[in-house]
Write a protein that holds these residues in place. Structure first.
Motif, short mmCIF file in Angstrom:
data_model
loop_
_atom_site.label_atom_id
_atom_site.label_comp_id
_atom_site.label_asym_id
_atom_site.label_seq_id
_atom_site.Cartn_x
_atom_site.Cartn_y
_atom_site.Cartn_z
N PHE A 21 0.93 -1.27 0.08
CA PHE A 21 0.02 -0.05 -0.07
C PHE A 21 0.66 1.19 -0.09
O PHE A 21 0.67 2.24 -0.60
CB PHE A 21 -0.95 0.07 1.38
N VAL A 22 1.88 1.30 0.92
CA VAL A 22 2.80 2.60 0.96
C VAL A 22 3.58 2.45 -0.27
O VAL A 22 3.73 3.90 -1.07
CB VAL A 22 3.93 2.25 2.02
N ILE A 23 3.85 1.39 -1.00
CA ILE A 23 4.67 1.50 -2.32
C ILE A 23 3.80 2.10 -3.42
O ILE A 23 3.93 3.32 -4.20
CB ILE A 23 5.14 0.04 -2.64
N MET A 28 2.26 7.03 -6.75
CA MET A 28 1.19 8.05 -6.92
C MET A 28 1.66 9.49 -6.63
O MET A 28 1.33 10.38 -7.37
CB MET A 28 -0.15 7.69 -5.97
N PHE A 29 2.29 9.73 -5.33
CA PHE A 29 2.91 10.81 -5.14
C PHE A 29 3.89 11.42 -6.40
O PHE A 29 3.81 12.62 -6.69
CB PHE A 29 3.70 10.98 -3.83
N PHE A 30 4.79 10.59 -6.70
CA PHE A 30 5.76 10.81 -7.91
C PHE A 30 5.02 11.47 -9.07
O PHE A 30 5.49 12.14 -9.69
CB PHE A 30 6.72 9.74 -7.93
N ALA A 31 3.91 10.53 -9.31
CA ALA A 31 3.29 11.01 -10.57
C ALA A 31 2.45 12.32 -10.33
O ALA A 31 2.57 13.20 -11.32
CB ALA A 31 2.06 9.67 -10.63
N ILE A 32 1.89 12.49 -9.15
CA ILE A 32 1.10 13.77 -8.97
C ILE A 32 2.13 15.00 -9.06
O ILE A 32 1.85 15.87 -9.95
CB ILE A 32 0.33 13.79 -7.59
N LEU A 305 -1.14 5.22 6.67
CA LEU A 305 -0.41 4.58 5.77
C LEU A 305 0.08 5.64 4.76
O LEU A 305 1.29 5.78 4.16
CB LEU A 305 -0.75 3.42 5.24
N ILE A 306 -1.05 6.61 4.40
CA ILE A 306 -0.81 7.51 3.30
C ILE A 306 0.21 8.58 3.87
O ILE A 306 0.97 8.92 3.08
CB ILE A 306 -2.12 8.18 2.88
N VAL A 307 0.14 9.22 5.24
CA VAL A 307 0.90 9.96 5.51
C VAL A 307 2.54 9.51 5.74
O VAL A 307 3.48 10.22 5.59
CB VAL A 307 0.35 10.44 7.08
N LEU A 310 3.83 9.68 2.54
CA LEU A 310 4.24 10.95 2.03
C LEU A 310 5.64 11.49 2.77
O LEU A 310 6.49 12.17 2.13
CB LEU A 310 2.89 12.01 2.49
N LEU A 311 5.69 11.23 3.94
CA LEU A 311 6.76 11.55 4.83
C LEU A 311 8.08 10.83 4.05
O LEU A 311 9.15 11.47 3.79
CB LEU A 311 6.69 10.99 6.16
N ILE A 312 7.93 9.53 3.75
CA ILE A 312 9.01 8.83 2.96
C ILE A 312 9.31 9.71 1.64
O ILE A 312 10.61 9.84 1.26
CB ILE A 312 8.61 7.44 2.66
N PHE A 313 8.26 10.11 0.86
CA PHE A 313 8.44 10.71 -0.36
C PHE A 313 9.24 12.16 -0.13
O PHE A 313 10.12 12.26 -0.95
CB PHE A 313 7.10 11.00 -0.88
#
Length: 373
Positions: A21-23, A28-32, A305-307, A310-313
């Protein structure tokens, strides 16, 4: 600290599902952010292009039979607007190993549109006349070599001192420019230009009408070469939009497709999540825990998990930025980005919860416990 560790362990209790899920969220974040970066770069480039266009423009096409020098005195007695030799003119840049589109200033009567990162445009200082000077865009400046504390580049077989770096902090529109002045040009370079025979001159202004200035340019060219064929036309077009001509829109489409794929991945993960938690859900429902409370706990886990993703990103971005990676410049961080991320998180959470909500409402703890046994 121990509370935070226990909380994280609780979230990653089902490790495989949580990790995937995190992956998915990271992708998704990199795409956005990548899509926003591409769009913002294209938008800023278009703004730079539009700001560079003069309000009044006359395009002058000239063809000479005798290979005459119609440029040195083309701007004589022209008091309105700027006169530029442009069109398809290109000159050999030895260090780059290619011919490059070049602009030559023939007359300067008002402010030039070029954005500068350093230095100035040749011909704009009284002390420039007779010197071999050139201004280079950021991309071309990388080919210049340093000697005696100055930078030099070979154009048209002659060595020129780089007096300015053209460029914008927000786009690459100016990066490929080479700008020269007729007053700061060597004889060999001028001979190369004259050998073309067919030229496009641009008479432009943000301050005055150009009809009289055009008449002066026309008279100058005809007096220098009576056999020349000269015609002029007023240009009203703003030109083709770089937003349409770049791959920005296609890249954004790709990123949107990636985002949709990530959403589907989250939905699949939510299904496995419920499968893994069947026994836990059965026990909770048996002891009277309401559907609403169970759903809210799952929502909390998903948001957490989304947060974390995001922090990892952000951590990955900071590392790349500190390392000087060019990939970091492709990402965009601004108010629009924050709003898009918030909306993306809401959509992701809502879509991911579709299957869990359905299964929790339809959940029969007795049947589930029997199936597990």
């Amino acid at each position: 600290m121990s509370v935070a560790i226990r909380y994280v362990k609780g979230i990653f209790r089902y490790k495989l599902t949580a990790v995937f899920f995190v992956i998915g969220q990271l992708v998704m974040f990199f795409a956005i952010f990548g899509a926003l970066g591409i769009y913002n770069k294209a938008y800023e480039k278009e703004n730079d292009r539009l700001e560079a266009i003069y309000k009044e423009r006359i395009e002058i096409n000239a063809t000479t039979v005798n290979q005459s020098d119609i440029f040195t005195d083309a701007g004589c007695n022209v008091s309105d607007g700027n006169l530029l030799l442009a069109g398809k003119l290109s000159l050999d840049v030895a260090e780059a190993g290619v011919n490059t589109r070049t602009e030559v200033l023939l007359a300067i009567n008002e402010e030039l549109p070029y954005k500068m990162l350093d230095g100035y445009i040749p011909g704009t200082k009284n002390t420039d006349k007779g010197k071999k000077l050139v201004a280079l865009g950021r991309d071309k400046y990388q080919y210049a070599y340093e000697e005696n504390g100055k930078h030099w580049i070979t154009i048209g077989g002659e060595v020129y001192e780089v007096c300015g770096i053209i460029g914008s902090e927000v786009s690459d529109y100016w990066d490929y420019k080479i700008v020269m002045s007729i007053e700061c040009m060597g004889k060999e370079t001028l001979k190369t230009i004259i050998s073309n025979r067919s030229y496009t001159l641009e008479l432009s202004s943000n301050e005055n009408a150009l009809q009289e200035a055009y008449k002066s340019v026309y008279s100058n060219i005809m007096s220098l070469d009576p056999t020349a064929v000269v015609s002029g036309k007023i240009v009203n077009s703003m030109g083709a939009s770089t937003m349409e001509s770049t791959l920005a829109r296609e890249n954004i489409r790709v990123n949107v497709i990636v985002y949709i794929f990530c959403i589907l991945n989250c939905m699949v993960m939510s299904k496995f999540w419920i499968i893994q938690r069947r026994k836990e859900l059965a026990i909770r429902k048996t002891f009277g825990m309401s559907n609403f409370r169970i759903i809210m706990e799952i929502v909390q886990n998903i948001v957490s998990l989304i947060v974390i993703a995001l922090l990892i990103f952000v951590g990955i971005y900071v590392v790349i930025r500190l390392a000087g990676g060019q990939f970091a410049t492709m990402l965009s961080f601004n108010i629009t980005m924050c709003l898009v991320v918030v909306v993306a998180i809401i959509i992701t959470t809502a879509v991911t919860m579709i299957y869990p909500i359905y299964r929790i409402i339809q959940f029969n703890p007795v049947e589930s416990m029997s199936a597990i046994d």
